[in-house]
Design an enzyme around this catalytic site. Structure first.
Site, mmCIF file in Angstrom:
data_model
loop_
_atom_site.group_PDB
_atom_site.id
_atom_site.type_symbol
_atom_site.label_atom_id
_atom_site.label_comp_id
_atom_site.label_asym_id
_atom_site.label_seq_id
_atom_site.Cartn_x
_atom_site.Cartn_y
_atom_site.Cartn_z
ATOM 1 N N SER A 140 0.856 -1.185 0.000
ATOM 2 C CA SER A 140 0.000 0.000 0.000
ATOM 3 C C SER A 140 0.887 1.229 0.000
ATOM 4 O O SER A 140 2.034 1.179 0.477
ATOM 5 C CB SER A 140 -0.882 0.007 1.259
ATOM 6 O OG SER A 140 -1.503 1.262 1.447
ATOM 7 N N TYR A 153 -0.879 -0.702 10.316
ATOM 8 C CA TYR A 153 -1.104 -1.093 8.928
ATOM 9 C C TYR A 153 0.054 -0.626 8.058
ATOM 10 O O TYR A 153 0.625 -1.396 7.277
ATOM 11 C CB TYR A 153 -2.423 -0.488 8.434
ATOM 12 C CG TYR A 153 -2.754 -0.802 6.990
ATOM 13 C CD1 TYR A 153 -3.311 -2.024 6.642
ATOM 14 C CD2 TYR A 153 -2.530 0.139 5.978
ATOM 15 C CE1 TYR A 153 -3.635 -2.309 5.311
ATOM 16 C CE2 TYR A 153 -2.844 -0.143 4.661
ATOM 17 C CZ TYR A 153 -3.405 -1.368 4.335
ATOM 18 O OH TYR A 153 -3.709 -1.648 3.025
#
Length: 250
Positions: A140, A153
């Site tokens: 990501s 995350y």
């Protein structure tokens, strides 16, 4: 044009029943690959995908060591090698750093990082047997930039990016390429709750030069290219699929 295909390739896609994973599985099938989709539940996935005669399914949790062993055993029994491994499983818990419990951030690391690390490590012999394998890890932009999506995350995604760099160098002698794809906000079930917030959506679009949210197929396209022999000299890269977000200044 025949090189722009995945004919005869054997591929495993984890988390392949929705969102980006589902789009990758479809792209691979359309390009001629045999695809094993792995997820906790793959029920009814055949009704979502075209060319399902080359689709195989396996239900299980990749965070479970016994299931990972079972998965690789099945690949060995059915194919005897693995040409493409796409590590796509991932989840998030969005909150401020001081609000996470230890159980929550350990769970994120287990799902997003540790499971794919172990699966990739133990898939080495099958990838080596391919003679021309490609590992594509889905990270990501949160692994490179602060996008207010929760530190744990981003930490897991940063580690995935760095793992790709290390393995690209270490596994190159075995003709195994390793690359990372880092999406920005893509219209998937995982981002649905965020994109439903008008203020948040406005900020995301303002930061994105292309002024729109990405689609799963737009991520699947670059993943498929990286899996092709056409991309045979590309390894160790982290490719952002972000509509230009990461390069925007004023």
């Amino acid at each position: 044009m025949s090189r722009w295909s995945l004919d005869g390739k054997k591929a495993v896609v984890t988390g392949g029943t929705k969102g980006i994973g589902l789009a990758i599985a479809q792209e691979f099938l359309d390009l001629g690959a045999e695809v094993l989709v792995v997820a906790r539940s793959t029920k009814a996935i055949e009704h979502k995908l075209r060319n399902s005669a080359r689709l195989f399914r396996l239900d299980g949790d990749v965070t479970d060591v016994v299931f990972r062993q079972h998965l690789l055993q099945k690949v060995n029994e059915n194919w005897g090698k693995l040409d493409i491994l796409v590590n796509n499983v991932g989840t998030n818990i969005r909150k401020k750093f001081i609000e996470y419990s230890e159980e929550e951030y350990r769970s994120l690391f287990e799902t997003n990082l540790f499971s794919m690390t172990a699966l990739t490590q133990h898939a080495f012999d099958l990838l080596k047997t391919s003679g021309n394998a490609s590992v594509i890890n889905i990270a990501s932009v949160a692994g490179s930039l602060d996008v207010q999506t929760g530190p744990p995350y981003g930490m897991t995604k940063a580690a995935i990016i760095q793992l790709g760099r290390h393995l690209a160098a270490e596994w190159a002698p075995f003709n195994i390429r390793v690359n990372t794809v880092s999406p920005w906000y893509i219209e998937t079930p995982l981002t649905e709750s965020v994109l439903a917030q008008p203020d948040r959506l406005e900020k995301i679009l303002a930061r994105t030069p292309m002024s729109r949210i990405g689609q799963p197929g737009e991520v699947a396209g670059i993943v498929a290219f990286l899996a092709m022999d056409k991309a045979s000299y590309i390894t160790g890269q982290n490719i952002m699929v972000d509509g230009g977000m990461s390069v925007k200044g004023l």
